[in-house]
Design a protein around this motif. Structure first.
Motif, PDB file in Angstrom:
ATOM      1  N   VAL A  99       0.836  -1.210   0.000  1.00  0.00           N
ATOM      2  CA  VAL A  99       0.000   0.000   0.000  1.00  0.00           C
ATOM      3  C   VAL A  99       0.866   1.253   0.000  1.00  0.00           C
ATOM      4  N   ALA A 100       1.916   1.243   0.812  1.00  0.00           N
ATOM      5  CA  ALA A 100       2.804   2.405   0.880  1.00  0.00           C
ATOM      6  C   ALA A 100       3.510   2.624  -0.454  1.00  0.00           C
ATOM      7  N   ALA A 101       3.896   1.552  -1.136  1.00  0.00           N
ATOM      8  CA  ALA A 101       4.553   1.700  -2.435  1.00  0.00           C
ATOM      9  C   ALA A 101       3.616   2.333  -3.456  1.00  0.00           C
ATOM     10  N   ARG A 102       2.354   1.969  -3.422  1.00  0.00           N
ATOM     11  CA  ARG A 102       1.392   2.583  -4.344  1.00  0.00           C
ATOM     12  C   ARG A 102       1.171   4.059  -4.032  1.00  0.00           C
ATOM     13  N   ALA A 103       1.236   4.424  -2.747  1.00  0.00           N
ATOM     14  CA  ALA A 103       1.103   5.837  -2.397  1.00  0.00           C
ATOM     15  C   ALA A 103       2.321   6.633  -2.852  1.00  0.00           C
ATOM     16  N   ILE A 104       3.492   6.011  -2.817  1.00  0.00           N
ATOM     17  CA  ILE A 104       4.713   6.696  -3.269  1.00  0.00           C
ATOM     18  C   ILE A 104       4.694   6.881  -4.781  1.00  0.00           C
ATOM     19  N   VAL A 105       4.230   5.872  -5.495  1.00  0.00           N
ATOM     20  CA  VAL A 105       4.203   5.957  -6.960  1.00  0.00           C
ATOM     21  C   VAL A 105       3.190   7.005  -7.423  1.00  0.00           C
ATOM     22  N   TYR A 162      13.099  -0.888   3.944  1.00  0.00           N
ATOM     23  CA  TYR A 162      13.354   0.113   2.902  1.00  0.00           C
ATOM     24  C   TYR A 162      13.752  -0.558   1.588  1.00  0.00           C
ATOM     25  N   TRP A 163      14.415  -1.688   1.661  1.00  0.00           N
ATOM     26  CA  TRP A 163      14.784  -2.417   0.437  1.00  0.00           C
ATOM     27  C   TRP A 163      13.536  -2.942  -0.264  1.00  0.00           C
ATOM     28  N   LEU A 164      12.610  -3.531   0.501  1.00  0.00           N
ATOM     29  CA  LEU A 164      11.359  -4.023  -0.090  1.00  0.00           C
ATOM     30  C   LEU A 164      10.538  -2.880  -0.658  1.00  0.00           C
ATOM     31  N   LEU A 165      10.518  -1.747   0.052  1.00  0.00           N
ATOM     32  CA  LEU A 165       9.741  -0.601  -0.418  1.00  0.00           C
ATOM     33  C   LEU A 165      10.331  -0.021  -1.701  1.00  0.00           C
ATOM     34  N   ALA A 166      11.658   0.082  -1.763  1.00  0.00           N
ATOM     35  CA  ALA A 166      12.296   0.605  -2.981  1.00  0.00           C
ATOM     36  C   ALA A 166      12.110  -0.343  -4.162  1.00  0.00           C
TER      37      ALA A 166
END
Length: 302
Positions: free
Chosen positions: A54-60, A169-173
């Protein structure tokens, strides 16, 4: 090779992402899976993985990656934050948070981001407070005892271990690059998680010193069989096999029994040992006045 959810969770288990604390905030109970006998809360890693997605989609969703601030006042997250900003294009702020960064427009470091990511909601409370004033959404890594005020997306995880922070942070990046299309899910990511780990400068210096010692050429072994002047120690006794029972040569044959004999003879004669008495002739006895010469003595005294 496609990366599955199970593989990510296995990596989280290795990095101890599931270990919480003894305390638990009432808003974090929904993310707690179990509690051990010691009282440590175990975080549900399935929900952690879902929150990372979910956080990755918010960053994108942010068009300009420079409008994203990634902050970490915790030392263990400083290297992970810098690496995350390197691969995603976000603005990293590792170390102390300068008060007024989001609210004071007079300062030269004033920023107007569209998204804020923090490593710990308790340690980075100043950044969360300023983000709430500026109406900026916040993504935070939250432990079981972390407060959730002013946090929009909480990623439940262990935010106190350097391995856990680096892995998150690695998974998120990686997921951000997958969603942006810069990285293919079939090929995977060739960047190792170790590059996100925090490293102690003192440990690095000690390791470099140890490597220099091993790399230095070894000193040649000294030959102790020869003297400094080139003579051989083995040839020192080559002049003949000397006997230890033979009398010493070169210093004169001294009769060591003479001195004790003389001292013993002096003791038998009644004389104190160690003192030689002077002869009577050498002593000058004082003259005494006799009866015949008493008058002369009185006259001399007068």
């Amino acid at each position: 090779m496609a990366v599955t959810k199970e593989e990510d969770i296995q990596m989280m288990l290795v990095c101890k992402t599931h270990l919480g604390t003894r305390n638990c905030d009432y808003r974090m109970k929904r993310y707690v899976f179990h509690r051990t006998v010691d009282g440590i809360h175990i975080i549900h890693l399935g929900k952690t993985w879902e929150k990372i997605m979910v956080a990755a989609r918010a960053i994108v969703a942010i068009e300009n990656p420079a409008d994203i601030i990634v902050a970490s006042q915790r030392p263990y997250g400083s290297r992970a934050v810098l690496k995350f900003s390197q691969y995603t294009g976000a603005n990293a702020m590792a170390g102390r948070w300068m008060p007024g960064t989001l609210t004071n427009q007079i300062t030269t470091k004033y920023l107007e981001p569209r998204l804020l990511i923090v490593t710990d909601s308790r340690t980075d409370s100043q950044a969360l407070k300023e983000a709430s004033y500026a109406n900026i959404p916040v993504i935070a890594l939250c432990d079981t005892d972390s407060p959730l005020e002013n946090v929009d997306i909480a990623i439940p995880a262990n935010n106190k271990g350097k391995e856990s922070i680096a892995l998150l942070y690695w998974l998120l990046a990686r997921e951000v690059q997958y969603l942006r299309g810069t990285l293919s899910r079939a090929s995977g990511w060739d960047i190792m998680v170790d590059s996100f780990f925090w490293r102690d400068p003192e440990e690095l210096e000690n390791k470099e010193e140890a490597q220099e010692e091993w790399a230095a050429p070894a000193k040649p072994a000294e030959d102790w069989s020869t003297k400094a002047g080139g003579e051989s120690w083995e040839g020192a006794g080559a002049g003949g096999e000397a006997s230890w029972d033979a009398p010493a040569t070169g210093g004169g044959a001294d009769d060591w029994s003479a001195a004790p004999a003389a001292a013993q003879e002096a003791g038998q004669n009644g004389e104190p040992i160690g003192r030689r008495q002077a002869p009577v002739s050498d002593l000058q006895a004082p003259r005494r006045c006799t009866t015949e010469s008493s008058a002369v003595c009185r006259g001399a005294r007068a």
